[in-house]
Design a protein around this motif. Sequence first.
Motif, PDB file in Angstrom:
ATOM      1  N   HIS A 155      83.825  78.585  37.786  1.00 62.24           N
ATOM      2  CA  HIS A 155      84.706  77.003  37.333  1.00 62.24           C
ATOM      3  C   HIS A 155      83.863  77.617  35.383  1.00 62.24           C
ATOM      4  O   HIS A 155      82.883  78.048  35.248  1.00 62.24           O
ATOM      5  CB  HIS A 155      82.913  76.634  37.350  1.00 62.24           C
ATOM      6  N   ILE A 156      84.565  76.197  34.358  1.00 63.41           N
ATOM      7  CA  ILE A 156      84.253  76.718  33.257  1.00 63.41           C
ATOM      8  C   ILE A 156      83.607  74.572  33.210  1.00 63.41           C
ATOM      9  O   ILE A 156      83.875  74.079  33.652  1.00 63.41           O
ATOM     10  CB  ILE A 156      85.191  76.170  32.261  1.00 63.41           C
ATOM     11  N   PHE A 157      82.532  75.075  32.459  1.00 61.56           N
ATOM     12  CA  PHE A 157      80.999  74.193  31.766  1.00 61.56           C
ATOM     13  C   PHE A 157      81.964  72.822  31.002  1.00 61.56           C
ATOM     14  O   PHE A 157      81.700  73.794  30.194  1.00 61.56           O
ATOM     15  CB  PHE A 157      80.071  74.276  32.322  1.00 61.56           C
ATOM     16  N   ILE A 158      82.024  71.727  31.505  1.00 60.51           N
ATOM     17  CA  ILE A 158      82.863  71.094  30.221  1.00 60.51           C
ATOM     18  C   ILE A 158      82.543  69.533  30.037  1.00 60.51           C
ATOM     19  O   ILE A 158      81.707  68.992  30.919  1.00 60.51           O
ATOM     20  CB  ILE A 158      84.660  70.921  29.680  1.00 60.51           C
ATOM     21  N   PHE A 159      82.518  69.279  28.622  1.00 60.37           N
ATOM     22  CA  PHE A 159      82.127  67.365  28.867  1.00 60.37           C
ATOM     23  C   PHE A 159      80.543  67.500  29.613  1.00 60.37           C
ATOM     24  O   PHE A 159      79.535  68.003  28.977  1.00 60.37           O
ATOM     25  CB  PHE A 159      83.116  66.613  29.440  1.00 60.37           C
ATOM     26  N   LEU A 173      76.876  83.919  35.621  1.00 57.27           N
ATOM     27  CA  LEU A 173      77.279  82.913  34.054  1.00 57.27           C
ATOM     28  C   LEU A 173      77.597  83.731  32.999  1.00 57.27           C
ATOM     29  O   LEU A 173      76.600  84.889  33.008  1.00 57.27           O
ATOM     30  CB  LEU A 173      75.737  82.018  33.969  1.00 57.27           C
ATOM     31  N   GLU A 174      78.726  83.167  32.567  1.00 56.96           N
ATOM     32  CA  GLU A 174      79.150  84.137  31.190  1.00 56.96           C
ATOM     33  C   GLU A 174      79.098  83.259  30.094  1.00 56.96           C
ATOM     34  O   GLU A 174      79.901  82.182  30.041  1.00 56.96           O
ATOM     35  CB  GLU A 174      80.441  85.049  31.735  1.00 56.96           C
ATOM     36  N   PHE A 175      79.015  84.541  29.218  1.00 60.97           N
ATOM     37  CA  PHE A 175      79.141  83.422  27.299  1.00 60.97           C
ATOM     38  C   PHE A 175      80.361  83.998  26.962  1.00 60.97           C
ATOM     39  O   PHE A 175      80.224  84.963  27.008  1.00 60.97           O
ATOM     40  CB  PHE A 175      77.619  83.349  26.796  1.00 60.97           C
ATOM     41  N   ILE A 191      80.428  78.420  25.312  1.00 57.75           N
ATOM     42  CA  ILE A 191      81.801  78.441  26.174  1.00 57.75           C
ATOM     43  C   ILE A 191      81.240  79.290  27.645  1.00 57.75           C
ATOM     44  O   ILE A 191      80.788  80.306  28.006  1.00 57.75           O
ATOM     45  CB  ILE A 191      83.087  79.012  26.785  1.00 57.75           C
ATOM     46  N   ILE A 192      80.422  78.500  29.100  1.00 55.49           N
ATOM     47  CA  ILE A 192      79.555  78.547  30.087  1.00 55.49           C
ATOM     48  C   ILE A 192      80.497  78.610  30.944  1.00 55.49           C
ATOM     49  O   ILE A 192      81.338  78.079  31.423  1.00 55.49           O
ATOM     50  CB  ILE A 192      78.056  78.172  30.306  1.00 55.49           C
TER      51      ILE A 192
END
Length: 635
Positions: free
Chosen positions: A41-45, A107-109, A176-177
């Motif tokens: 899952h990409i965290f956005i907005f 969790l990946e940056f 980008i998390i």
Amino acid sequence: MVRNFLAHQLFHLSLCFILLLFATKSTAQEPVVLQDSVDQHIFIFNQIEVLQDIKGEYSFAEVSSKAFNQKFQASKKSTPQTSSLNATYWFRISIKHSSNAKKHFLLEFFDQTIDEVTAYIPEENGGYKTEEFGDRYPFSQRKLRHKNFELSVENRNNQVQTYYFRIKSSQIADVIIVLRSMDRFISYALDEYFFFGIFYGMILVFSFYNLIMFISMRQIQYLYYILYNLSVGLFEMSSDGIAYQYLWPDNPAWNQIAYAFALCATSVFALLFTRSLLFVEAKAPQLNKLILTIILLRILFFCYCLLFDHSLFSYKFIESVPLSVAFFTGIYIYKRGYLPARFFVLGYSFLFVGFTLKFLIMLGYGWLNFGVVSYYSLSFCFVMEMVFLSFAIGDKVSILKLKKDKVQRQMISQLALNAKLKDTLNEELEKQVEARTKEVFHKSVIIEAKNSELLQANDLLKQQAAEISRMNMLLEQDNQELQTNVEKVTRDRVMSADVDFEEFSKIYPDKESCNLFLSQLKWKDGYSCRKCKNTQFYAGHIPYSKRCSKCSYEESVTTYTIFHNTRIPINKAFYMVFLIYSTKGKISSHKLAALLNLRQSTCWTYGSRIKLVMEERKAKLKKSNKHGWSALVLD
């Protein structure tokens, strides 16, 4: 091109999330639920909230308090950025844990250029533990030896917990998390490193191929292309963290400037390659001057940034100048009819599009940012450019080969035409010879009658030629004797008559001839070292000087002569010795000054020295011949 295969897969997933979030967007932060069905899952907005801390004065206790709850703002971009350099940013995300989930999550940056990240990870007791990472820290401190930054997510309860991240970077960083399951991370990491291997392998293969071409053809364009490819590879490795992992894992300081070296080299070698490939110097002299100027200015800008202000390295848009110049040069040369420029223009079109996309995203056009797709877009464009530039080089070689073949065909055609003309001329000559033979046949009787007369005349000519040759030899001997006599008379006149400086200068016109005379005079009886009496020597550092082969003592040509340490020109000093000697010391210093165009005091000082030597050697000088003035020279 290969690296974007993974990005292409992620694009559909991120696009679905973007559309979903637009449809369900609310003012409250949306927690992401941990469950076994979620692989990534990409965290956005509004799943990411941002608080800018320009001065870096907020503590975690303040940021996590209720008073600061309203200060956090939902991200207005799908991928938030740290647009203010060296400023502190706080980010937070919410995760709803599920103890029923069996998968382990990370969790990946995604951006490896972030300098400092302090992660505040919630614990079961309500407290927080901290972890620090970033490209300012040694690579060995990472728990997972991966180019990205990973955090383990403990999933032991069913609570909604908030994760805080304090981020500071000297470059514009994409925050980008990504939430990934361990299985997904392992699969993704293996695929990613596989595609990295293909990407950098392509660079090495292209470079090695062009190295072979450079060795075989000795054309500088291949060397520039190799250095350009390697510079691009180093820039990509610096940007995606591969260089930090494998090249300088114990030197995090290099992460701050390595990309700048690579960018500068990329621009410089790209322009040099453009000049060489497109024959810019011959086809567009004004553009050639512009390219050389851009190269110089780019190097000066890099040196200024390196020595005075590293923060200026972040202004990567400066590369648009050399990129635009190279692109325009390719278009201009192509319009002038040079065909290899077509692939050059096509390759730079991809690079120009990729660079423009990055530049627009940096200016704040967030709708162009598709996460990893946009992140790797420039890499894809680099690959396409590399491929088309190789086509351009091959096209150039092909065109040169076609021109060579055309010239060879023209030469063969010309040789065939020459042979045909030769045959035609031979036929005409044969006809003329046949006609002339008939005419000659009728005149042969007359010719035979004249042959005897001609033979007699030839014998007479041979006798006359022999006589002329003998007379020429005698004349040559007389000329040599006359020339020798003239030189001898001139030298004798100079040594015995009252001559002016102009006539004297014909014998000793310059320093070279004076030094040669002194050398012959000093060592006419052979060389002997004044220190160790050794008779072997080498040529010294000064013309006509001699250096002892045993003790290395070097003796100049004026040492131990009356000319040692004199400050007047040596040819004038020669003339002064000659004048004083020939007048037996009666010539005045005023007369010497007028003849030699020197100051009277100088002539008086040096003349006194010469007269003193004459007085000391009076007995020796009386016995000397007409060249006795030279006896004054040696001490």
